[in-house]
Design a protein around this motif. Sequence first.
Motif, PDB file in Angstrom:
ATOM      1  N   ALA A   2      88.357 143.008 -10.037  1.00 51.35           N
ATOM      2  CA  ALA A   2      89.403 141.992 -10.186  1.00 51.35           C
ATOM      3  C   ALA A   2      90.552 142.300  -9.224  1.00 51.35           C
ATOM      4  CB  ALA A   2      89.909 141.967 -11.614  1.00 51.35           C
ATOM      5  N   PHE A   3      91.008 141.285  -8.553  1.00 51.75           N
ATOM      6  CA  PHE A   3      92.121 141.435  -7.621  1.00 51.75           C
ATOM      7  C   PHE A   3      93.341 140.739  -8.218  1.00 51.75           C
ATOM      8  CE2 PHE A   3      88.271 141.471  -4.971  1.00 51.75           C
ATOM      9  CZ  PHE A   3      88.424 142.710  -4.367  1.00 51.75           C
ATOM     10  N   THR A   4      94.502 141.357  -8.080  1.00 46.67           N
ATOM     11  CA  THR A   4      95.723 140.787  -8.659  1.00 46.67           C
ATOM     12  C   THR A   4      96.382 139.782  -7.721  1.00 46.67           C
ATOM     13  OG1 THR A   4      97.014 142.645  -7.829  1.00 46.67           O
ATOM     14  CG2 THR A   4      96.162 142.815 -10.075  1.00 46.67           C
ATOM     15  N   SER A   5      96.080 139.848  -6.429  1.00 50.09           N
ATOM     16  CA  SER A   5      96.673 138.903  -5.483  1.00 50.09           C
ATOM     17  C   SER A   5      95.726 138.686  -4.304  1.00 50.09           C
ATOM     18  CB  SER A   5      98.022 139.426  -4.971  1.00 50.09           C
ATOM     19  OG  SER A   5      97.814 140.577  -4.179  1.00 50.09           O
ATOM     20  N   LEU A   6      96.068 137.716  -3.497  1.00 50.97           N
ATOM     21  CA  LEU A   6      95.254 137.406  -2.325  1.00 50.97           C
ATOM     22  C   LEU A   6      95.273 138.566  -1.329  1.00 50.97           C
ATOM     23  CD1 LEU A   6      93.500 135.364  -0.836  1.00 50.97           C
ATOM     24  CD2 LEU A   6      95.572 134.431   0.175  1.00 50.97           C
ATOM     25  N   ASP A   8      95.520 141.717  -2.048  1.00 45.58           N
ATOM     26  CA  ASP A   8      94.608 142.749  -2.571  1.00 45.58           C
ATOM     27  C   ASP A   8      93.158 142.386  -2.262  1.00 45.58           C
ATOM     28  OD1 ASP A   8      96.613 144.336  -3.573  1.00 45.58           O
ATOM     29  OD2 ASP A   8      96.462 143.551  -5.632  1.00 45.58           O
ATOM     30  N   PHE A   9      92.863 141.095  -2.378  1.00 39.07           N
ATOM     31  CA  PHE A   9      91.506 140.646  -2.061  1.00 39.07           C
ATOM     32  C   PHE A   9      91.182 140.900  -0.592  1.00 39.07           C
ATOM     33  CE2 PHE A   9      88.784 137.192  -0.439  1.00 39.07           C
ATOM     34  CZ  PHE A   9      87.613 137.506  -1.110  1.00 39.07           C
ATOM     35  N   ILE A  10      92.117 140.551   0.282  1.00 39.20           N
ATOM     36  CA  ILE A  10      91.898 140.740   1.717  1.00 39.20           C
ATOM     37  C   ILE A  10      91.818 142.229   2.060  1.00 39.20           C
ATOM     38  CG2 ILE A  10      92.937 140.401   3.995  1.00 39.20           C
ATOM     39  CD1 ILE A  10      93.973 137.696   2.919  1.00 39.20           C
ATOM     40  N   ALA A  11      92.605 143.062   1.379  1.00 33.44           N
ATOM     41  CA  ALA A  11      92.600 144.509   1.641  1.00 33.44           C
ATOM     42  C   ALA A  11      91.323 145.169   1.135  1.00 33.44           C
ATOM     43  CB  ALA A  11      93.814 145.157   0.996  1.00 33.44           C
ATOM     44  N   MET A  12      90.665 144.583   0.144  1.00 32.99           N
ATOM     45  CA  MET A  12      89.394 145.091  -0.404  1.00 32.99           C
ATOM     46  C   MET A  12      89.488 146.557  -0.806  1.00 32.99           C
ATOM     47  SD  MET A  12      86.897 142.957  -0.634  1.00 32.99           S
ATOM     48  CE  MET A  12      86.782 141.222  -0.303  1.00 32.99           C
TER      49      MET A  12
END
Length: 68
Positions: A2-6, A8-12
């Motif tokens: 689960a990612f808390t923000s976009l 964080d998603f991009i940083a993987m």
Amino acid sequence: MAFTSLSDFIAMGGYSFYVWLAYGVSFLSVILLITNSIVKRKKIFHQVEQRIQREQRIKAAENREDIL
């Protein structure tokens, strides 16, 4: 995961370079495979068309020789 923000998603989780590189290489490979397949298909169809036309010309020439 689960990612808390976009971002964080991009940083993987710190592995963004490897993850996005893998996606990029995979996407590029699929695009190249599709493009190569389309080009080769067109080339094969063109060669078959040329062969058919050549055979028709040969038959027409043989028929003209038979008439003479």
